[in-house]
Design a protein around this motif. Structure first.
Motif, short mmCIF file in Angstrom:
data_model
loop_
_atom_site.label_atom_id
_atom_site.label_comp_id
_atom_site.label_asym_id
_atom_site.label_seq_id
_atom_site.Cartn_x
_atom_site.Cartn_y
_atom_site.Cartn_z
N GLU A 53 -11.84 -7.68 1.42
CA GLU A 53 -11.31 -8.22 2.67
C GLU A 53 -11.34 -9.74 2.75
O GLU A 53 -10.95 -10.32 3.75
N SER A 74 -8.27 2.83 -5.88
CA SER A 74 -9.22 2.98 -4.79
C SER A 74 -10.41 3.80 -5.27
O SER A 74 -10.29 4.62 -6.18
N ASN A 130 2.85 -6.17 5.29
CA ASN A 130 1.55 -5.82 5.83
C ASN A 130 1.28 -6.65 7.08
O ASN A 130 1.25 -7.88 7.03
N ARG A 153 -4.70 0.82 -4.32
CA ARG A 153 -5.01 0.58 -2.92
C ARG A 153 -4.24 -0.64 -2.43
O ARG A 153 -4.22 -1.69 -3.08
N GLN A 154 -3.62 -0.49 -1.30
CA GLN A 154 -2.97 -1.58 -0.57
C GLN A 154 -2.15 -2.51 -1.45
O GLN A 154 -2.28 -3.72 -1.40
N ARG A 212 5.11 -9.60 1.76
CA ARG A 212 4.52 -8.27 1.88
C ARG A 212 4.73 -7.71 3.28
O ARG A 212 4.73 -8.46 4.27
N ASN A 265 -0.05 8.21 4.52
CA ASN A 265 -1.37 7.67 4.79
C ASN A 265 -2.18 8.61 5.67
O ASN A 265 -1.72 9.03 6.73
#
Lengths: 317, 390
Positions: free
Chosen positions: B314, A147, A204, A100-101, A202, A286
């Motif tokens: 998060e 995930s 992101n 994940r990510q 990154r 995605n």
């Protein structure tokens, strides 16, 4: 009776608060509409498919979409024990298959000849011994970076992507990537995500990467957004961004438009990197693409969807 | 993708079956009596031979019909006495003329004493009785009223419980205000059941219309239930203490890399231990005896686990914000659960509880069909407007 697409809310609110014109807000797609679109267009089986990087690569390759070449897939500890370290290329990328990510990613840039000669160096120059890598791969196999509540995962070893010089020249470090939002086989919006010093290399946006809008027709950058502000240069390199043409643009568009049929997703985000040698490669697909692309491009997704589908996308079931 | 992997989830029938199963489990968890069967009045129970069970203490309303005065007191059941006894200040508040009242000789451990005997109306556990009570100086005793044998006929006393029948007392405080008191009278289970679909709306509105992320939809609702059970101040104290405890335990548990289930069990265990300790050495021993105290603990455990998960994924700031919004949503939902119109509807079977459920479900569907922008998105997507149409 207010319409379900929320025009009522934007107009009522607009009468009291300076939020901009109600009509303009109608062009923006919010989370509620995206959730509806995802539920309507993306069957659970397709969503599970794209969570699995290797299986996604298989179906994409089958329809001729270029993907990063696989060096090795390690499915369990036996595969890991049998790995032929000496025959690995000098640079490669380690990925958790269901990661994940970007969690658990390691990019290896070269062999480290110091010591017993079995070590490696990462892209940032950090030395990693073979036993450290094995320990990391075991954690990947145990699903630590995956995930959901999976107990097992695969380790993917892929060719290390070397960004095309046009894109590499724009950033201080890291791998820029393109995000294409597609409705079925139609690309709706595109942006390029450029790593910054703030994003720690990154790509992101939430971690501080820069987003640049790419015009679908010409493949040229039309606008760039960094931390919510419009900019025309990369904050770290000072490189001008506006007007830069993304290399292999037609091939990129073509690859993105084939992903829907291949995966079964009707509303998707396709992540593409441009490799120096291999050209555009689809990194991953995605099933719940973010909405930030609207801020970067300054174009609402609702506008584009209406234009393409003809139907009122947010009409009740 | 083979057929086997699609057996659950993708298959519509599989999903239907799963939800039906979940519904059955839910129904089993609900008290077996239908809602309206639990709502029979005390009078009906008496006529059918059933007796009403009351606790060792019970909220009682005393009425002096002549003066029209009403007083609410906490009565303690005293099976060792024949007559009911009330304190002098209670008699004064009722406007009873004790000087000219009939007198009897009362024998107690203190010896013999002349006491006035007065007539009042007693409302207890949904019943109204005309009783005769002695008036005594009870200023140095905690209980302002002792209910004697004579006035306990038809009642079964469960000495392990406190204020069993209190919720049906006709003149309790306005419930919304009572929520901020400690402890608030716990609403009865069936009326809570009817009010839940309304309380859930708060979480739905927060998420879909405002765009505020709470920890799932159940955490705020369960939390609001917990607040209703123990009152807001105590609920916040329990939740806060547990969150802090969770923060302390987290770094100790993290290196063990345990699965979620085990982690939850560990926190729950630690929390129960802490609560037991509080019960034995703390100021209020009844806290750990009362099962209602266990419920907020379980809920707080769930919130902590959500907090950890959010922290991991998060970051700490997001987790803190999530916990805050979850608590605020719960605080917003709690007054709904005990508000006058909703409790009234919930407590008037057979039709009204279903009206409440229908309204809750209906509004959820309406809000769920809203596909426009959330309130917070008017800020988030401002940059998207700058070019407008293209």
């Amino acid at each position: 009776m207010p319409t379900a697409d929320g025009r009522a809310l934007t107009e009522i609110l607009g009468a009291f608060v300076p939020i901009g014109k109600g009509r303009d807000w109608d062009e923006v797609m919010g989370m509620n509409a995206r959730t509806y679109l995802v539920n309507k267009e993306n069957p659970p089986r397709a969503i599970r498919l794209v969570d699995n990087k290797q299986k996604t690569k298989d179906v994409l390759e089958a329809v001729g979409v270029p993907v990063p070449p696989t060096i090795e897939v390690l499915r369990d500890r036996r595969d890991l024990a049998d790995l032929d370290w000496d025959n690995l290329p000098d640079s490669w990328e380690l990925k958790p298959n269901m990661g994940r990510q970007g969690a658990g990613l390691v990019n290896i840039a070269e062999r480290d000849d110091s010591g017993d000669g079995t070590g490696w160096r990462t892209g940032s120059g950090r030395p990693l011994s073979r036993s450290e890598l094995v320990a990391h791969m075991r954690r990947v196999l145990d699903g630590e970076f995956s995930s959901g509540e999976v107990e097992q995962d695969w380790v993917l070893l892929e060719k290390l992507i070397v960004p095309h010089e046009t894109l590499a020249g724009m950033v201080p470090q890291g791998l820029p990537d393109l995000r294409m939002i597609c409705y079925r086989s139609e690309p709706l919006l595109a942006m390029i995500r450029l790593p910054t010093t703030a994003s720690d290399g990154r790509a992101n946006l939430h971690q501080g990467a820069l987003g640049a809008a790419v015009d679908l027709g010409s493949g040229k950058v039309t606008r760039a957004l960094f931390k919510g502000e419009e900019v025309s240069e990369h904050p770290d390199t000072g490189q001008n961004l506006i007007g830069v043409e993304v290399p292999y643009w037609n091939e990129t568009l073509d690859s993105a438009s084939r992903c829907s049929d291949a995966t079964g997703l009707g509303y998707l985000g396709v992540d593409v990197v441009i490799d120096e040698d291999l050209g555009p490669l689809v990194l991953e697909v995605n099933a719940r693409p973010g909405l930030q692309v609207q801020n970067v491009t300054g174009v609402g997704l609702a506008t584009r969807l209406r234009g393409i589908d003809g139907q009122h996308w947010s009409s009740p079931v | 993708m083979g057929e086997a992997s699609g057996r659950f989830g993708t298959n519509g029938w599989g999903r239907l079956l799963a939800s039906l199963l979940a519904l059955v489990v839910l129904l089993l968890a609900v008290p077996p009596e239908p809602v309206w069967a639990q709502q029979t009045t005390a009078a009906e129970r008496e006529s059918s031979g059933d007796s009403t069970t009351i606790g060792a203490t019970e909220q009682v309303v005393l009425v002096n019909d002549e003066a029209g005065e009403e007083v609410e007191v906490l009565g303690r059941v005293d099976t060792g006495a024949f007559y009911t006894s009330i304190g002098e200040e209670v008699a004064d508040a009722l406007g009873i003329d004790t000087e000219n009242a009939e007198r009897i000789t009362a024998r107690s451990t203190l010896g013999e004493e002349e006491r006035p005997l007065v007539e009042v109306t007693m409302r207890i556990a949904g019943q109204e009785r005309n009783i005769r009570a002695t008036v005594a100086d009870r200023s140095d005793v905690a209980d302002r009223m002792l209910i004697g044998r004579q006035d306990l006929t038809g009642f079964t006393v469960d000495t392990a419980q406190e204020q069993l029948a209190t919720p049906s007392s006709p003149t309790r405080e306005p419930p919304v205000l009572a929520l901020f008191d400690f402890p608030a009278p716990p609403p009865n289970p069936s009326s809570l059941l009817a009010a839940l679909p309304i309380a859930v709306l708060v979480a739905v509105v927060f998420r879909i219309l405002i765009g505020i992320q709470t920890f799932g939809i159940f955490a705020p609702v369960l939390l609001s239930l917990a607040f209703v059970q123990v009152g807001l101040p105590a609920g916040l104290v329990i939740l806060g203490t547990m969150l802090v405890a969770g923060l302390i335990v987290e770094p100790l548990l993290r290196p063990l890399k345990m699965p979620r289930v085990a982690r939850l069990a560990v926190i729950l265990g630690l929390v129960c231990g802490a609560l037991l300790a509080l019960g034995q050495f703390g100021p209020d021993p009844s806290a750990s005896r009362n099962w209602t105290a266990a419920f907020p603990v379980v809920v707080a455990t769930i919130v902590i686990e959500q907090f950890w998960g959010s922290w991991e994924q998060e970051g700490f700031r997001q987790a803190l914000v999530g916990a805050l919004w979850t608590t605020l949503a719960a605080i917003a939902a709690a007054p709904l659960l005990v508000s006058k119109p909703i409790t009234w509807l919930a407590e008037h079977p057979p039709i009204y509880p279903f009206v409440l459920v229908a309204v809750g479900v209906g509004l959820s569907v309406l809000i769920g069909l809203y596909r426009g922008l959330r309130l917070s998105e008017f800020i988030r997507f401002r940059p998207a407007l700058s070019k407008g149409k293209s």
